[in-house]
Design a protein around this motif. Sequence first.
Motif, mmCIF file in Angstrom:
data_model
loop_
_atom_site.group_PDB
_atom_site.id
_atom_site.type_symbol
_atom_site.label_atom_id
_atom_site.label_comp_id
_atom_site.label_asym_id
_atom_site.label_seq_id
_atom_site.Cartn_x
_atom_site.Cartn_y
_atom_site.Cartn_z
ATOM 1 N N PRO A 10 0.595 -1.270 -0.119
ATOM 2 C CA PRO A 10 0.038 -0.384 0.307
ATOM 3 C C PRO A 10 1.115 1.550 0.242
ATOM 4 C CG PRO A 10 -0.074 -1.085 1.776
ATOM 5 C CD PRO A 10 0.922 -2.100 0.884
ATOM 6 N N ALA A 11 0.064 2.412 -0.200
ATOM 7 C CA ALA A 11 0.829 3.846 -0.059
ATOM 8 C C ALA A 11 0.184 4.013 1.087
ATOM 9 C CB ALA A 11 0.774 4.907 -0.960
ATOM 10 N N THR A 230 1.480 10.760 -1.570
ATOM 11 C CA THR A 230 0.863 9.594 -1.239
ATOM 12 C C THR A 230 -0.160 9.101 -2.268
ATOM 13 O OG1 THR A 230 1.743 9.547 1.249
ATOM 14 C CG2 THR A 230 -0.313 8.549 -0.113
ATOM 15 N N LEU A 231 -0.785 10.268 -2.571
ATOM 16 C CA LEU A 231 -2.203 10.367 -3.496
ATOM 17 C C LEU A 231 -1.609 9.990 -4.967
ATOM 18 C CD1 LEU A 231 -4.380 13.591 -2.378
ATOM 19 C CD2 LEU A 231 -4.496 10.511 -1.733
ATOM 20 N N ALA A 233 0.612 8.104 -5.627
ATOM 21 C CA ALA A 233 1.466 7.037 -5.683
ATOM 22 C C ALA A 233 0.573 5.838 -5.039
ATOM 23 C CB ALA A 233 2.596 6.411 -4.548
ATOM 24 N N SER A 234 -0.788 6.454 -5.751
ATOM 25 C CA SER A 234 -2.097 5.434 -4.855
ATOM 26 C C SER A 234 -2.971 5.901 -6.271
ATOM 27 C CB SER A 234 -2.158 5.984 -4.003
ATOM 28 O OG SER A 234 -3.668 6.691 -3.744
ATOM 29 N N GLY A 235 -2.721 6.178 -7.639
ATOM 30 C CA GLY A 235 -3.436 6.215 -8.635
ATOM 31 C C GLY A 235 -4.626 7.665 -8.363
ATOM 32 N N ASP A 236 -3.496 8.751 -8.200
ATOM 33 C CA ASP A 236 -4.615 9.714 -7.392
ATOM 34 C C ASP A 236 -5.622 9.693 -6.427
ATOM 35 O OD1 ASP A 236 -2.476 10.464 -9.314
ATOM 36 O OD2 ASP A 236 -4.064 11.725 -10.496
ATOM 37 N N GLY A 237 -5.348 8.405 -6.057
ATOM 38 C CA GLY A 237 -6.412 8.526 -4.458
ATOM 39 C C GLY A 237 -7.213 7.841 -4.871
ATOM 40 N N ASP A 238 -7.699 7.187 -6.080
ATOM 41 C CA ASP A 238 -8.605 5.785 -6.644
ATOM 42 C C ASP A 238 -8.823 4.740 -5.665
ATOM 43 O OD1 ASP A 238 -9.811 7.638 -8.550
ATOM 44 O OD2 ASP A 238 -8.600 7.123 -10.482
ATOM 45 N N GLU A 239 -7.718 4.216 -5.703
ATOM 46 C CA GLU A 239 -7.561 3.017 -4.557
ATOM 47 C C GLU A 239 -8.579 2.986 -3.460
ATOM 48 O OE1 GLU A 239 -3.545 1.682 -4.195
ATOM 49 O OE2 GLU A 239 -3.072 2.424 -5.830
ATOM 50 N N ASP A 240 -8.579 2.071 -2.560
ATOM 51 C CA ASP A 240 -9.055 1.780 -1.188
ATOM 52 C C ASP A 240 -8.649 2.984 -0.450
ATOM 53 O OD1 ASP A 240 -12.223 0.704 -2.400
ATOM 54 O OD2 ASP A 240 -10.995 -1.438 -2.059
ATOM 55 N N ARG A 241 -9.424 3.529 0.638
ATOM 56 C CA ARG A 241 -8.496 4.299 1.209
ATOM 57 C C ARG A 241 -9.033 3.892 2.736
ATOM 58 N NH1 ARG A 241 -11.396 7.780 2.119
ATOM 59 N NH2 ARG A 241 -11.828 7.730 4.610
ATOM 60 N N ARG A 255 -4.435 12.690 11.745
ATOM 61 C CA ARG A 255 -5.453 11.826 10.240
ATOM 62 C C ARG A 255 -4.420 11.141 9.895
ATOM 63 N NH1 ARG A 255 -10.014 10.720 9.517
ATOM 64 N NH2 ARG A 255 -11.108 12.424 10.576
ATOM 65 N N SER A 256 -4.424 9.906 10.005
ATOM 66 C CA SER A 256 -3.054 8.760 8.848
ATOM 67 C C SER A 256 -3.911 7.832 8.077
ATOM 68 C CB SER A 256 -2.214 8.611 9.953
ATOM 69 O OG SER A 256 -1.570 9.157 10.860
ATOM 70 N N LEU A 257 -3.398 7.860 7.009
ATOM 71 C CA LEU A 257 -4.643 6.847 5.555
ATOM 72 C C LEU A 257 -3.206 6.447 5.037
ATOM 73 C CD1 LEU A 257 -4.699 10.461 4.084
ATOM 74 C CD2 LEU A 257 -6.661 9.033 5.740
ATOM 75 N N GLN A 258 -4.066 4.878 4.979
ATOM 76 C CA GLN A 258 -3.485 4.454 3.905
ATOM 77 C C GLN A 258 -4.451 3.505 2.540
ATOM 78 O OE1 GLN A 258 -2.762 0.321 6.320
ATOM 79 N NE2 GLN A 258 -3.732 -1.082 4.149
ATOM 80 N N PHE A 259 -3.749 4.050 1.208
ATOM 81 C CA PHE A 259 -4.284 3.691 -0.046
ATOM 82 C C PHE A 259 -4.089 2.337 -0.364
ATOM 83 C CE2 PHE A 259 -4.200 8.050 0.823
ATOM 84 C CZ PHE A 259 -5.389 8.191 -0.555
#
Length: 260
Positions: A10-11, A230-231, A233-241, A255-259
């Motif tokens: 993930p990113a 990060t966005l 690297a994650s397909g402009d945020g298109d992956e499940d977040r 706030r901390s996120l995983q794509f």
Amino acid sequence: MTAIVPERMPALYLSHGAPPLADDPLWPGQLAAWSASLPRPRAILMVSAHWEEAPLALGATATAPLTYDFWGFPAHYYEVRYEAPGAPRLAESVRKLLRGAGTPVQDVPDRGLDHGAYVPLVEMYPEADIPVLQISMPTLDPGKLMEIGRKLAPLRDEGVLIVGSGFFTHNLAALRQGGGVPGWSAEFDDWGREALQARDIDALLDFENKSPAGRLAHPRTEHFAPLFVTLGASGDGDEDRRDVIDGFWMGLAKRSLQFG
């Protein structure tokens, strides 16, 4: 013999805390649980709010002393060690990906991990047995940082964990005006969560104008900027977040996120 194919990683974007993160009763355990839920990385690529340098710079590719880029803390914070292996193979991959796409790259071989990189890694990977490479942010322009993230995205298929390390809100001067969670911090955190949920990349890119209290939440953009790597690297945020960590620390949104 069948080659072992690394698991796609993930990113991440994480709010990294200050050196006293280690003393927090909750946060270290949250970071440790997060890393335990992830596939084991082959290597880690860190983009920290605390390294701005152009052209884009690659840090040490061998174990180097940490960069204690803070002042006025008790002595024991300067005694922390994190002797992770260097990542020369990853550095070479980064050079090829970025130079091949026309992005200038330089090497700063004596630049050790700064606190935006090693503070969370001490909690997430305390054995310090995974190679780590830190790269600089050559700009704070969100769109350009997203483009860098897009160029780096193929590394995830090679087992590389890409981590943007910042803070979801960051205004230390305003915090000194009172205790509790400031309204601007809570408002920006809510807005950011909703924009990410809606995948409203245009709003995020223009957060200084589109968000409530954006300029209070981030007088400078360096702590929000790693999110855009990060966005990208994650397909402009298109992956499940997944919002892995939320809440506040000294009034700042962690706030901390995983794509993916």
